[in-house]
Design a protein around this motif. Structure first.
Motif, mmCIF file in Angstrom:
data_model
loop_
_atom_site.group_PDB
_atom_site.id
_atom_site.type_symbol
_atom_site.label_atom_id
_atom_site.label_comp_id
_atom_site.label_asym_id
_atom_site.label_seq_id
_atom_site.Cartn_x
_atom_site.Cartn_y
_atom_site.Cartn_z
ATOM 1 N N THR A 110 3.304 7.571 -4.497
ATOM 2 C CA THR A 110 1.835 7.552 -4.514
ATOM 3 C C THR A 110 1.277 6.359 -3.758
ATOM 4 O OG1 THR A 110 -0.136 7.515 -5.923
ATOM 5 C CG2 THR A 110 1.801 6.354 -6.761
ATOM 6 N N ASP A 111 0.229 6.633 -2.998
ATOM 7 C CA ASP A 111 -0.511 5.560 -2.347
ATOM 8 C C ASP A 111 -1.284 4.790 -3.425
ATOM 9 O OD1 ASP A 111 -1.495 3.966 -0.369
ATOM 10 O OD2 ASP A 111 -3.080 5.339 0.241
ATOM 11 N N MET A 112 -1.607 3.529 -3.152
ATOM 12 C CA MET A 112 -2.330 2.731 -4.145
ATOM 13 C C MET A 112 -3.835 2.989 -4.100
ATOM 14 S SD MET A 112 -0.546 0.975 -6.269
ATOM 15 C CE MET A 112 -1.546 -0.401 -6.830
ATOM 16 N N ARG A 113 -4.365 3.418 -2.933
ATOM 17 C CA ARG A 113 -5.808 3.641 -2.812
ATOM 18 C C ARG A 113 -6.060 5.129 -2.616
ATOM 19 N NH1 ARG A 113 -8.652 -0.804 0.943
ATOM 20 N NH2 ARG A 113 -10.427 0.115 -0.153
ATOM 21 N N LEU A 114 -6.732 5.738 -3.576
ATOM 22 C CA LEU A 114 -7.021 7.170 -3.547
ATOM 23 C C LEU A 114 -8.520 7.390 -3.736
ATOM 24 C CD1 LEU A 114 -3.986 8.227 -5.744
ATOM 25 C CD2 LEU A 114 -4.237 8.667 -3.296
ATOM 26 N N PRO A 115 -9.057 8.522 -3.303
ATOM 27 C CA PRO A 115 -10.519 8.736 -3.347
ATOM 28 C C PRO A 115 -11.118 8.640 -4.749
ATOM 29 C CG PRO A 115 -9.456 10.380 -1.965
ATOM 30 C CD PRO A 115 -8.362 9.635 -2.640
ATOM 31 N N ASP A 116 -10.386 9.093 -5.766
ATOM 32 C CA ASP A 116 -10.955 9.110 -7.120
ATOM 33 C C ASP A 116 -10.317 8.085 -8.059
ATOM 34 O OD1 ASP A 116 -8.519 10.393 -7.056
ATOM 35 O OD2 ASP A 116 -9.052 11.873 -8.594
ATOM 36 N N THR B 44 1.975 0.601 -0.620
ATOM 37 C CA THR B 44 0.911 -0.404 -0.564
ATOM 38 C C THR B 44 0.615 -0.790 0.879
ATOM 39 O OG1 THR B 44 2.381 -2.320 -0.662
ATOM 40 C CG2 THR B 44 1.757 -1.326 -2.748
ATOM 41 N N ALA B 45 -0.573 -1.308 1.081
ATOM 42 C CA ALA B 45 -0.927 -1.837 2.399
ATOM 43 C C ALA B 45 -0.069 -3.053 2.696
ATOM 44 C CB ALA B 45 -2.410 -2.206 2.435
ATOM 45 N N HIS B 46 0.192 -3.301 3.979
ATOM 46 C CA HIS B 46 1.021 -4.437 4.368
ATOM 47 C C HIS B 46 0.425 -5.741 3.836
ATOM 48 C CE1 HIS B 46 3.839 -6.795 6.741
ATOM 49 N NE2 HIS B 46 2.815 -7.523 7.185
ATOM 50 N N GLY B 47 1.259 -6.518 3.170
ATOM 51 C CA GLY B 47 0.811 -7.801 2.643
ATOM 52 C C GLY B 47 0.187 -7.741 1.270
ATOM 53 N N SER B 48 0.037 -6.519 0.709
ATOM 54 C CA SER B 48 -0.595 -6.402 -0.619
ATOM 55 C C SER B 48 0.454 -6.472 -1.731
ATOM 56 C CB SER B 48 -1.383 -5.084 -0.706
ATOM 57 O OG SER B 48 -2.378 -5.030 0.278
ATOM 58 N N PHE C 260 8.944 2.384 -10.287
ATOM 59 C CA PHE C 260 10.357 2.224 -9.970
ATOM 60 C C PHE C 260 10.552 1.237 -8.829
ATOM 61 C CE2 PHE C 260 13.830 3.658 -7.173
ATOM 62 C CZ PHE C 260 14.910 3.535 -8.029
ATOM 63 N N ASP C 261 9.719 1.356 -7.785
ATOM 64 C CA ASP C 261 9.849 0.504 -6.610
ATOM 65 C C ASP C 261 8.571 0.646 -5.784
ATOM 66 O OD1 ASP C 261 10.940 -1.262 -4.800
ATOM 67 O OD2 ASP C 261 12.784 -0.132 -4.489
ATOM 68 N N TYR C 262 8.537 0.035 -4.617
ATOM 69 C CA TYR C 262 7.357 0.118 -3.762
ATOM 70 C C TYR C 262 7.774 0.158 -2.294
ATOM 71 C CZ TYR C 262 7.990 -4.803 -2.611
ATOM 72 O OH TYR C 262 8.505 -5.986 -2.158
ATOM 73 N N LEU C 263 6.896 0.666 -1.452
ATOM 74 C CA LEU C 263 7.046 0.649 0.003
ATOM 75 C C LEU C 263 5.784 0.053 0.599
ATOM 76 C CD1 LEU C 263 8.437 4.247 0.644
ATOM 77 C CD2 LEU C 263 9.703 2.125 0.997
ATOM 78 N N SER C 264 5.921 -0.682 1.686
ATOM 79 C CA SER C 264 4.760 -1.257 2.369
ATOM 80 C C SER C 264 4.461 -0.456 3.625
ATOM 81 C CB SER C 264 5.026 -2.723 2.736
ATOM 82 O OG SER C 264 5.211 -3.504 1.580
ATOM 83 N N LYS C 265 3.163 -0.313 3.936
ATOM 84 C CA LYS C 265 2.751 0.326 5.182
ATOM 85 C C LYS C 265 2.840 -0.679 6.330
ATOM 86 C CE LYS C 265 -0.513 3.620 3.127
ATOM 87 N NZ LYS C 265 -1.921 4.041 3.082
ATOM 88 N N PRO C 266 3.206 -0.267 7.530
ATOM 89 C CA PRO C 266 3.675 1.081 7.876
ATOM 90 C C PRO C 266 5.039 1.350 7.241
ATOM 91 C CG PRO C 266 3.966 -0.403 9.737
ATOM 92 C CD PRO C 266 3.210 -1.176 8.706
ATOM 93 N N VAL C 267 5.210 2.576 6.749
ATOM 94 C CA VAL C 267 6.419 2.906 6.004
ATOM 95 C C VAL C 267 7.635 2.907 6.926
ATOM 96 C CG1 VAL C 267 7.576 4.689 4.663
ATOM 97 C CG2 VAL C 267 5.146 4.243 4.313
#
Length: 461
Positions: free
Chosen positions: A63-69, A92-96, A109-116
């Motif tokens: 899941t992305d961290m920023r969603l419309p709702d 998450t956005a790079h650096g967030s 469980f874990d996280y990925l930074s953009k750009p993926v």
């Protein structure tokens, strides 16, 4: 079958739920998962994600961290409450990193930074699917590492270890020296999806400061005098597995900065190299010192503290679980006797009472040392209280006789000096004469310890 047809087929048998409102990101992730042989389903909002999670089972949620709702954190919390066996990772956005840490604390469980990074995506998916796959009933639940004892404190530790094994969040193991911090770290690794990959334990206090960067990150041939060939560092050695940083408080500030960057970027650069390399390592750290106090005193970076201390596991002192001492003692004796080719002796009631009344400042490690000494020196078939050779505990006050102080002359200062000398000598014995470590055990500065030793007439070791 065309790519579009195969994608539709995979969606019907979806393994992964992708939650992102950007169609190009969803498509990139879907195609990447498709190449891994995995089907993907997608949702663009928190509400849509909850609806899909309630209607079918997945093996992983991204899941992305920023969603419309709302925020992806809502998806993480929903999964934690309603889909407890489903690993969920955030993008998450790079650096967030603050968002990533918040998600890990909430149960991600874990996280990925953009750009993926597709390399990091593949590593994350593999670990997550290993977690969600049912384990063989014949496989040992603890991977061969066990905690002895049935006290409430140890039951709580076991439950926490099992939960932590299902996450990739950094773990900080706190507790006194000898309380089993490394054993806890090994159990987290062994019970988790990285169990088949390396567990690398590093004592941060044992590495000379001028060698730290090359030891942690490796070096290229010719990077410095004596670098005759390329060499991997600890991060490369632990790639895919777990890196355990013991006594992390001993890292100098300059190295703390470099470690923080590696944790955030998940990339390392060897000494003498111009290129960075991606590494996939889970970090577990530990120290007997109070990291929060070190942060307050400016001796440990606050930002690194928050990255390492995402989830804390506290190991109780042995004196806080005295009911486990009989089982621990007999288990240790059995192992020691087996290694020596001897039959296992029994502890007499007096010996067991002595152990249960002892404070064990060195915890389980000290118990093992006491029993090893008793096994070597005892003359009978059983081990009695005298065989334990336990001196009066540092800081304990002997019971006064007829209301008098138990020291010559009955002088209070002499009595206090006697106790202080016992405490210092015990700390020096435990640290093999290392006054810096002894001062840490006693909770005083090195200068204060040196002054006290001079005042008490103790020889400078």
């Amino acid at each position: 079958m065309s790519v579009a047809q195969e994608r539709r087929s995979r969606q019907r048998d979806a393994d992964v739920l992708i939650v992102d409102d950007e169609s190009d990101i969803r498509e990139l992730l879907e195609l990447s998962l498709l190449r891994m042989g995995l089907g993907a389903d997608s949702a663009a909002t928190v509400g849509e994600a909850k609806e899909k999670l309630s209607s079918r089972q997945y093996r992983l949620c991204l899941t992305d961290m920023r969603l419309p709702d709302g925020e992806g954190l809502e998806v993480v919390k929903h999964v934690a409450a309603h889909c407890v066996d489903l690993p969920v990772a955030v993008i998450t956005a790079h650096g967030s990193m603050d968002n990533a840490v918040a998600a890990l604390k909430a149960g991600a469980f874990d996280y990925l930074s953009k750009p993926v990074s597709l390399e990091q995506l593949r590593a994350l998916v593999k670990s997550a699917l290993d977690v969600s796959s049912p384990k063989s009933a014949d496989a040992p639940k603890d991977g061969g590492f066990q905690f002895t004892g049935s006290s409430a404190a140890m039951d709580q530790v076991r439950g926490m270890v099992e939960r932590l094994a299902r996450s990739q969040a950094p773990v900080y193991v706190s507790g006194e020296s000898g309380s089993g911090k490394e054993r806890a770290a090994r159990m987290i690794h062994t019970l988790g999806p990285r169990s088949a990959l390396p567990f690398v334990a590093v004592n941060c206090g044992a590495i000379p400061e001028n060698l730290m960067e090359s030891e942690f990150f490796g070096y290229r041939k010719g990077a410095f005098t004596g670098a005759e060939s390329d060499r991997d560092g600890f991060f490369h050695a632990a790639n895919g597995g777990t890196l355990f940083l013991d006594e992390v408080a001993d890292l100098p500030l300059a190295m703390q900065v470099k470690l923080l960057r590696v944790i955030q970027e998940r990339r390392v650069r060897r000494v003498g190299d111009t290129q960075e390399q991606a590494v996939d390592v889970r970090i577990i750290s530990a120290t007997h010192q109070n990291l929060k106090e070190l942060v307050d005193n400016g001796r440990f970076r606050q930002d690194l503290f928050y990255r390492l201390n995402v989830i804390e596991l506290h190991m109780p002192a042995l004196r806080e679980r005295r009911e486990d001492i009989p089982e621990l003692a007999q288990g240790i004796l059995g192992r020691l006797a087996g290694e020596a080719g001897m039959s296992t002796p029994q502890l007499t009631q007096a010996a067991m009472a002595t152990l249960r009344n002892y404070a064990f400042p060195g915890n389980v490690r000290e118990l093992e040392n006491i029993l090893e000494r008793a096994l070597a020196l005892s003359l009978g078939e059983d081990i009695d209280a005298a065989d334990l050779r336990l001196d009066p505990e540092p800081g304990s006050v002997p019971t006064p006789v007829s209301g008098e102080l138990a020291v010559a002359g009955g002088n209070l200062q002499d009595h206090l000096d006697h106790l202080e000398k016992l405490a210092i000598q015990e700390a020096l014995n435990k640290t093999e004469g290392n006054r810096t470590r002894a001062a840490q055990l006693l909770g005083v500065t090195f200068r204060s310890l040196r002054y006290r030793m001079e005042r008490l007439g103790m020889k400078d070791n």
